[in-house]
Write a protein that holds these residues in place. Sequence first.
Motif, short mmCIF file in Angstrom:
data_model
loop_
_atom_site.label_atom_id
_atom_site.label_comp_id
_atom_site.label_asym_id
_atom_site.label_seq_id
_atom_site.Cartn_x
_atom_site.Cartn_y
_atom_site.Cartn_z
N GLN A 284 0.83 -1.20 0.00
CA GLN A 284 0.00 0.00 0.00
C GLN A 284 0.87 1.25 0.00
O GLN A 284 0.63 2.19 -0.75
N ARG A 285 1.87 1.24 0.86
CA ARG A 285 2.77 2.39 0.98
C ARG A 285 3.45 2.68 -0.35
O ARG A 285 3.49 3.80 -0.82
N LYS A 286 3.97 1.63 -0.98
CA LYS A 286 4.67 1.79 -2.26
C LYS A 286 3.73 2.33 -3.33
O LYS A 286 4.05 3.32 -4.00
N ASN A 287 2.57 1.72 -3.49
CA ASN A 287 1.66 2.14 -4.56
C ASN A 287 1.05 3.51 -4.30
O ASN A 287 0.88 4.30 -5.23
N PHE A 288 0.73 3.80 -3.05
CA PHE A 288 0.19 5.12 -2.71
C PHE A 288 1.21 6.21 -3.00
O PHE A 288 0.91 7.21 -3.65
N TYR A 289 2.43 6.01 -2.54
CA TYR A 289 3.47 7.01 -2.75
C TYR A 289 3.79 7.18 -4.24
O TYR A 289 3.90 8.30 -4.74
N LEU A 290 3.92 6.08 -4.97
CA LEU A 290 4.26 6.18 -6.39
C LEU A 290 3.12 6.76 -7.21
O LEU A 290 3.36 7.46 -8.20
N PHE A 291 1.88 6.51 -6.81
CA PHE A 291 0.73 7.15 -7.46
C PHE A 291 0.83 8.66 -7.28
O PHE A 291 0.74 9.44 -8.23
N PHE A 292 1.04 9.08 -6.03
CA PHE A 292 1.19 10.50 -5.70
C PHE A 292 2.33 11.13 -6.50
O PHE A 292 2.18 12.20 -7.09
N LYS A 293 3.45 10.45 -6.53
CA LYS A 293 4.63 10.97 -7.22
C LYS A 293 4.35 11.17 -8.71
O LYS A 293 4.75 12.19 -9.29
N GLU A 294 3.65 10.24 -9.33
CA GLU A 294 3.30 10.35 -10.75
C GLU A 294 2.42 11.57 -11.00
O GLU A 294 2.63 12.33 -11.95
N VAL A 295 1.42 11.78 -10.14
CA VAL A 295 0.52 12.93 -10.31
C VAL A 295 1.28 14.24 -10.15
O VAL A 295 1.11 15.18 -10.94
N ILE A 296 2.13 14.32 -9.14
CA ILE A 296 2.91 15.54 -8.91
C ILE A 296 3.86 15.80 -10.08
O ILE A 296 3.98 16.93 -10.57
N ASN A 297 4.54 14.76 -10.55
CA ASN A 297 5.43 14.92 -11.70
C ASN A 297 4.66 15.41 -12.93
O ASN A 297 5.13 16.29 -13.65
N ASN A 298 3.48 14.85 -13.17
CA ASN A 298 2.66 15.28 -14.31
C ASN A 298 2.26 16.74 -14.17
O ASN A 298 2.32 17.50 -15.15
N ALA A 299 1.88 17.14 -12.98
CA ALA A 299 1.50 18.54 -12.76
C ALA A 299 2.69 19.47 -13.01
O ALA A 299 2.56 20.52 -13.64
N ALA A 300 3.86 19.06 -12.52
CA ALA A 300 5.06 19.89 -12.70
C ALA A 300 5.48 19.98 -14.16
O ALA A 300 5.89 21.04 -14.63
N LYS A 301 5.36 18.89 -14.90
CA LYS A 301 5.83 18.85 -16.28
C LYS A 301 4.85 19.45 -17.28
O LYS A 301 5.27 20.10 -18.24
N TYR A 302 3.56 19.21 -17.09
CA TYR A 302 2.61 19.49 -18.17
C TYR A 302 1.54 20.53 -17.86
O TYR A 302 0.93 21.07 -18.79
N ALA A 303 1.28 20.83 -16.61
CA ALA A 303 0.10 21.63 -16.27
C ALA A 303 0.25 23.13 -16.48
O ALA A 303 -0.75 23.82 -16.64
N ASP A 304 1.47 23.64 -16.45
CA ASP A 304 1.67 25.10 -16.44
C ASP A 304 0.86 25.73 -15.31
O ASP A 304 0.23 26.77 -15.48
N ALA A 305 0.89 25.10 -14.17
CA ALA A 305 0.09 25.55 -13.02
C ALA A 305 0.85 26.58 -12.20
O ALA A 305 2.08 26.65 -12.23
#
Length: 175
Positions: free
Chosen positions: A85-106
């Motif tokens: 759970q810890r691994k998948n939860f953290y890696l899910f979070f990390k993927e979303v944050i990376n996507n926001a940083a790379k593509y969102a122009d937020a």
Amino acid sequence: RIMNELAKAKSPEALPLLASIGESTVTIQENMSDIVWAIKSENDRFENVLHRMNQFASEILDAKNIALDFKSDASLSTSRLLMEQRKNFYLFFKEVINNAAKYADAKKVSVSIVQKDHYVEMNIMDDGKGFDTTQLFSGNGMNTLRKRAAELNADFKITSGLKEGTDVQLSFKIT
């Protein structure tokens, strides 16, 4: 990594290839660090997971001048996660944050992690340019998110629209 740096100094014509090798090396090192962290039993306390998540998001988003609002439910700090759970939860979070940083122009990313009954609910929102969720993507990001959510036996939803930002929700039961 050191050998890659030495090769860059000796072979300027190979710089593009060596730069790619260097990026791959950094990614591999980060992934190994995540794996080692995930298997350590002392990290099964939720407060450790939250601390690592906040630290990761702060570093990535700060480098892109994106504000972070990270909120978590105090009752979570006494909860525990299994290693998977810890691994998948953290890696899910990390993927979303990376996507926001790379593509969102937020300008801002908001993270909310709360506990309701025996469920963890995470909501990550950005105020970026958004995207068409019906579009097919060539990268691994969406497939990775689906895989992580499935391994958590979680409900997961992405809401986004052009010029409307993106909202990613994940909910799973703590076992």
